[in-house]
Design a protein around this motif. Structure first.
Motif, PDB file in Angstrom:
ATOM      1  N   TYR A 242       8.619  -4.240  12.805  1.00 54.92           N
ATOM      2  CA  TYR A 242       7.436  -4.057  12.279  1.00 54.92           C
ATOM      3  C   TYR A 242       7.170  -2.666  11.954  1.00 54.92           C
ATOM      4  O   TYR A 242       8.207  -1.745  11.879  1.00 54.92           O
ATOM      5  CB  TYR A 242       7.139  -3.575  14.013  1.00 54.92           C
ATOM      6  CG  TYR A 242       6.005  -5.425  14.918  1.00 54.92           C
ATOM      7  CD1 TYR A 242       5.280  -6.232  14.834  1.00 54.92           C
ATOM      8  CD2 TYR A 242       7.821  -6.441  15.470  1.00 54.92           C
ATOM      9  CE1 TYR A 242       4.870  -7.713  14.931  1.00 54.92           C
ATOM     10  CE2 TYR A 242       7.486  -7.681  15.342  1.00 54.92           C
ATOM     11  CZ  TYR A 242       5.512  -7.422  16.104  1.00 54.92           C
ATOM     12  OH  TYR A 242       5.765  -9.192  16.248  1.00 54.92           O
ATOM     13  N   TRP A 243       6.098  -2.164  11.139  1.00 58.36           N
ATOM     14  CA  TRP A 243       5.523  -1.890  10.680  1.00 58.36           C
ATOM     15  C   TRP A 243       4.607  -1.244  10.772  1.00 58.36           C
ATOM     16  O   TRP A 243       3.675  -1.552  11.726  1.00 58.36           O
ATOM     17  CB  TRP A 243       6.053  -1.400   8.584  1.00 58.36           C
ATOM     18  CG  TRP A 243       6.798  -2.034   8.141  1.00 58.36           C
ATOM     19  CD1 TRP A 243       7.680  -3.746   9.005  1.00 58.36           C
ATOM     20  CD2 TRP A 243       8.207  -1.501   7.923  1.00 58.36           C
ATOM     21  NE1 TRP A 243       8.880  -3.329   8.172  1.00 58.36           N
ATOM     22  CE2 TRP A 243       8.657  -2.719   7.183  1.00 58.36           C
ATOM     23  CE3 TRP A 243       8.150  -0.121   7.102  1.00 58.36           C
ATOM     24  CZ2 TRP A 243       9.678  -1.723   6.573  1.00 58.36           C
ATOM     25  CZ3 TRP A 243       8.727   0.073   6.170  1.00 58.36           C
ATOM     26  CH2 TRP A 243       9.918  -0.592   5.627  1.00 58.36           C
ATOM     27  N   TYR A 244       4.201   0.832  11.051  1.00 57.86           N
ATOM     28  CA  TYR A 244       2.996   1.316  11.586  1.00 57.86           C
ATOM     29  C   TYR A 244       2.456   1.710   9.556  1.00 57.86           C
ATOM     30  O   TYR A 244       2.988   1.998   8.888  1.00 57.86           O
ATOM     31  CB  TYR A 244       2.750   2.139  12.269  1.00 57.86           C
ATOM     32  CG  TYR A 244       3.348   3.991  11.872  1.00 57.86           C
ATOM     33  CD1 TYR A 244       4.867   3.443  12.369  1.00 57.86           C
ATOM     34  CD2 TYR A 244       2.985   4.102  11.569  1.00 57.86           C
ATOM     35  CE1 TYR A 244       5.201   4.059  12.451  1.00 57.86           C
ATOM     36  CE2 TYR A 244       3.491   5.323  11.253  1.00 57.86           C
ATOM     37  CZ  TYR A 244       5.212   5.755  11.698  1.00 57.86           C
ATOM     38  OH  TYR A 244       5.365   6.989  11.364  1.00 57.86           O
ATOM     39  N   LEU A 245       0.948   1.261   9.541  1.00 56.20           N
ATOM     40  CA  LEU A 245       0.360   1.948   8.000  1.00 56.20           C
ATOM     41  C   LEU A 245      -0.001   3.377   8.475  1.00 56.20           C
ATOM     42  O   LEU A 245      -0.452   3.791   9.329  1.00 56.20           O
ATOM     43  CB  LEU A 245      -0.741   1.157   8.329  1.00 56.20           C
ATOM     44  CG  LEU A 245      -1.926   2.164   6.648  1.00 56.20           C
ATOM     45  CD1 LEU A 245      -1.156   1.034   5.888  1.00 56.20           C
ATOM     46  CD2 LEU A 245      -3.163   1.263   7.283  1.00 56.20           C
ATOM     47  N   HIS A 246       0.531   3.616   7.402  1.00 59.69           N
ATOM     48  CA  HIS A 246      -0.224   5.885   7.390  1.00 59.69           C
ATOM     49  C   HIS A 246      -0.857   5.873   5.931  1.00 59.69           C
ATOM     50  O   HIS A 246       0.352   6.565   5.268  1.00 59.69           O
ATOM     51  CB  HIS A 246       1.224   6.567   8.102  1.00 59.69           C
ATOM     52  CG  HIS A 246       2.306   6.305   6.921  1.00 59.69           C
ATOM     53  ND1 HIS A 246       2.693   7.159   5.404  1.00 59.69           N
ATOM     54  CD2 HIS A 246       3.271   5.474   7.563  1.00 59.69           C
ATOM     55  CE1 HIS A 246       3.146   6.567   5.844  1.00 59.69           C
ATOM     56  NE2 HIS A 246       4.618   5.382   6.384  1.00 59.69           N
TER      57      HIS A 246
ATOM     58  N   TRP B 122       1.130  -1.939   0.145  1.00 63.53           N
ATOM     59  CA  TRP B 122       0.031   0.096   0.422  1.00 63.53           C
ATOM     60  C   TRP B 122       1.285   1.659   0.028  1.00 63.53           C
ATOM     61  O   TRP B 122       1.914   1.352   0.626  1.00 63.53           O
ATOM     62  CB  TRP B 122      -1.123  -0.166   1.054  1.00 63.53           C
ATOM     63  CG  TRP B 122      -2.403  -1.072   1.500  1.00 63.53           C
ATOM     64  CD1 TRP B 122      -2.136  -1.758   0.245  1.00 63.53           C
ATOM     65  CD2 TRP B 122      -2.951  -1.652   2.078  1.00 63.53           C
ATOM     66  NE1 TRP B 122      -2.997  -2.876   0.619  1.00 63.53           N
ATOM     67  CE2 TRP B 122      -3.970  -2.367   1.634  1.00 63.53           C
ATOM     68  CE3 TRP B 122      -3.152  -0.896   3.246  1.00 63.53           C
ATOM     69  CZ2 TRP B 122      -5.046  -3.310   2.847  1.00 63.53           C
ATOM     70  CZ3 TRP B 122      -3.958  -0.893   3.960  1.00 63.53           C
ATOM     71  CH2 TRP B 122      -4.884  -2.225   3.679  1.00 63.53           C
ATOM     72  N   ARG B 123       0.149   2.071  -0.897  1.00 60.50           N
ATOM     73  CA  ARG B 123       1.335   3.670  -0.655  1.00 60.50           C
ATOM     74  C   ARG B 123       0.493   4.306  -0.040  1.00 60.50           C
ATOM     75  O   ARG B 123      -0.598   4.083   0.160  1.00 60.50           O
ATOM     76  CB  ARG B 123       1.273   3.782  -2.137  1.00 60.50           C
ATOM     77  CG  ARG B 123       1.586   3.008  -2.907  1.00 60.50           C
ATOM     78  CD  ARG B 123       1.980   3.507  -4.082  1.00 60.50           C
ATOM     79  NE  ARG B 123       1.965   2.779  -5.578  1.00 60.50           N
ATOM     80  CZ  ARG B 123       1.899   2.697  -6.466  1.00 60.50           C
ATOM     81  NH1 ARG B 123       1.429   3.694  -7.617  1.00 60.50           N
ATOM     82  NH2 ARG B 123       2.130   2.183  -7.842  1.00 60.50           N
TER      83      ARG B 123
ATOM     84  N   GLY C 288       3.424   3.669   2.212  1.00 58.48           N
ATOM     85  CA  GLY C 288       2.836   4.319   2.864  1.00 58.48           C
ATOM     86  C   GLY C 288       2.332   3.734   4.739  1.00 58.48           C
ATOM     87  O   GLY C 288       1.604   3.008   5.494  1.00 58.48           O
ATOM     88  N   TRP C 289       4.051   2.051   4.522  1.00 56.31           N
ATOM     89  CA  TRP C 289       4.310   2.019   5.944  1.00 56.31           C
ATOM     90  C   TRP C 289       5.547   2.606   6.233  1.00 56.31           C
ATOM     91  O   TRP C 289       6.698   2.989   5.602  1.00 56.31           O
ATOM     92  CB  TRP C 289       4.526   0.392   5.792  1.00 56.31           C
ATOM     93  CG  TRP C 289       3.146  -0.673   5.527  1.00 56.31           C
ATOM     94  CD1 TRP C 289       2.650  -0.628   4.179  1.00 56.31           C
ATOM     95  CD2 TRP C 289       2.373  -0.949   6.258  1.00 56.31           C
ATOM     96  NE1 TRP C 289       1.434  -1.288   3.921  1.00 56.31           N
ATOM     97  CE2 TRP C 289       1.459  -2.031   5.298  1.00 56.31           C
ATOM     98  CE3 TRP C 289       2.659  -1.114   7.410  1.00 56.31           C
ATOM     99  CZ2 TRP C 289       0.247  -2.253   6.050  1.00 56.31           C
ATOM    100  CZ3 TRP C 289       1.426  -1.495   7.877  1.00 56.31           C
ATOM    101  CH2 TRP C 289       0.135  -2.539   7.520  1.00 56.31           C
TER     102      TRP C 289
END
Ligand code: GLC
Length: 554
Positions: free
Chosen positions: A167-171, A145-146, A153-154
């Protein structure tokens, strides 16, 4: 119509607070500044104002990055100022709609700060959308996701010393706008109590930011991106994207509607819903969900008779199925101002802004005759064009920075508006400063320059709003197309007591003659180019100039 149904027919004026009126001379508009201009809005004749966010925020995305949903950014005012604003607006019969941002918080929100000090699998991180990275080293984001603002997007969840945790968070927007997890009970409780906090203070409703984005598809699957066309419309991404318009989002609005309905008068919602078609849009307006939502497909129809007609038909038909009024909008703080957007492009590649203004005025007059509610963006009533030559160093839109300077569409409509005088800041603030610089050519476009001047855009808006308010035919009654020619849209609006208004827009660049039966009693015209022609066998008839709209008593 019951007074509680005001939103079904309202003209709502969007205030972008940093760019409206600056009371303390710091170059940034504020709430006390807005209060001093309420008389102007009352005189313009609007029913409500929607104010873009003024909460405490690092302003990385103009306040759509909220650090605290219950306090006011100190550059914009105080809670007491908001109370005063509501009281003063209500005293002038203007309703106040605030903006709530439930898809993401700012990374300066207390939740995100708490998460930063916690392990990735902790309850603190569960309020956000966090996943393990892919690959042996977990160095690849969880999916493809972008960000709407460009780039991935991450972002990495990092330890206190800055090293990646895997770990990654979505934005879906800026890195400082982490998406919240709507499967988490804290999130539901927090937003419901925020709604109550403001409703209890007398706010009349909320515009809901990214209302179509809160729920993500289970499993967060990769998305097969369609490259956006030149117009770059976000609608193109919304057809099947696993992060937009998921069915689960409707449950949230049912919960919110129950809260709004507990109040007397009931509070109202307008969703920012970039969804691909009117059928999907109408689902947000089912009777137990949002009252209204923005109808961006009409905005995107532009200056094109076929596209406008199709969009109007689809919008009215689909809203009728759920018993909701349509909304109409031509400009806002995210899109190029419609004077510039609708302008034909000259041989030298520049927009012809004189014709752009002519078209914009015609589009506005015609749109104001459609059934439902209408949103006006600050400055369009002055005929402001987009500012297209902002220097890179003054630009603030995160999309500009994240795209390496190729996506520059949003600062140009956010330049502070001119009130008076011959030079910047044109009465916006005490001095010459404004957070985005104003063009030196705007003296003729100020409120002072247009107020009381026959034929000015400001007087056109005032007159159209006045007539719209008093003509019951322009209310909720039927809308019926009248036949003319390919580039003329014409419709009859009929009131409950039998009165009727014929609304016409001539999109061609030639004069057109209107059938005698449509009437010659002119209520409003977007340009002076309308003439009663000498009688022929069927009586007097009107000639309507190119790129002109008019309302006739039918
Ligand atoms: C909405 C707002 C826009 C903002 C974005 C992220 O689209 O209108 O200004 O940048 O949401 O909150």
């Amino acid at each position: 119509m019951s007074p509680n149904d005001w939103w079904r027919h309202a003209v709502v004026y969007q205030v972008y607070p940093r760019s409206f009126a600056d009371s303390d001379g710091d170059g940034m508009g504020d709430i006390p500044g807005l209060i001093t201009r309420l008389d102007y809005l009352a005189d313009l004749g609007v029913d409500a104002i929607w104010i873009s966010p003024f909460y405490t925020s690092p302003l990385n995305d103009g306040g759509y990055d909220v650090a605290d949903y219950r306090s006011i950014d100190e550059r914009l005012g105080t809670l007491a100022d908001v109370d005063e604003l509501v009281a003063q607006a209500h005293a002038r019969s203007i309703r106040v709609i605030m903006d709530i941002v439930p898809n993401h918080t700012s990374s300066e929100h207390r939740w995100f700060r708490e998460a930063l000090g916690s392990p990735p699998d902790s309850a603190a991180w569960d309020r956000y959308i966090v996943r393990e990275g892919k690959g042996a080293d977990r160095e690849t984001p969880p999916n493809n996701w972008r960000s709407v603002f460009h780039g991935r997007g991450w972002s990495h969840v990092r330890t206190a010393d800055g090293s990646p945790t895997g770990y990654w968070y979505l934005h879906l927007f800026d890195t400082t706008q982490p998406d919240v997890n709507w499967s988490n009970a804290d999130v539901h409780e927090e937003f419901v109590s925020t709604l109550r906090f403001w409703f209890d203070r007398g706010i009349d409703g909320f515009r809901i930011d990214v209302a179509h984005g809160l729920v993500k598809q289970d499993g967060l699957p990769d998305y097969d991106y369609v490259e956006r066309s030149e117009s770059g419309s976000i609608l193109e991404d919304s057809a099947h994207a696993p992060f937009w318009d998921q069915d689960g989002v409707h449950e949230i609005y049912r919960e919110w509607r129950r809260v709004a309905d507990e109040y007397d008068p009931p509070r109202v919602f307008c969703g920012e819903t970039w969804v691909p078609n009117p059928e999907r849009l109408a689902r947000y307006q089912r009777p137990d969900e949002l009252h209204t939502s923005f109808n961006f497909a009409y905005l995107e129809a532009g200056w094109d008779a076929d596209a406008m007609r199709t969009s109007i038909d689809d919008t009215i038909a689909n809203h009728a199925k759920v018993g909701a009024p349509p909304t109409w909008v031509l400009s806002n703080h995210d899109v190029v101002r419609h004077r510039t957007r609708m302008a034909p492009v000259d041989d030298d590649g520049e927009p012809d802004l004189e014709r752009g203004l002519r078209r914009a005025r015609a589009a506005t007059v015609f749109t104001l005759s459609l059934p439902g509610s209408m949103y006006i963006y600050q400055g369009e009533e002055l005929g402001l064009p987009e500012v297209t030559d902002l220097a890179p160093e003054v630009r603030q839109d995160p999309a500009w920075h994240r795209s390496g300077g190729t996506d520059g569409t949003r600062d140009g409509c956010r330049v502070p508006i001119p009130w008076s005088g011959d030079s910047p800041s044109y009465g916006f603030g005490a001095g010459s400063a404004s957070w985005l610089p104003q063009p030196t050519s705007w003296a003729g476009l100020s409120v002072e320059a247009e107020r009381g001047v026959d034929g000015s855009t400001l007087e056109l808006y005032r007159e159209a709003l006045r007539v719209r308010r008093v003509e019951e035919a322009l209310g909720e009654g039927p809308f019926t197309w009248l036949d003319h020619s390919a580039e003329v849209l014409a419709a009859r609006r009929t009131g409950a007591e039998g009165s009727s208004v014929v609304s016409i827009v001539n999109l061609s660049d030639e004069v057109v003659h209107l059938p005698a039966g449509w009437g010659t009693d002119l209520l409003v015209a977007s340009s002076p180019d309308v003439a009663v022609m000498s009688t022929d066998a069927s009586g007097a008839f009107l000639a309507l100039g190119p790129e002109t709209a008019a309302w006739l008593r039918g």
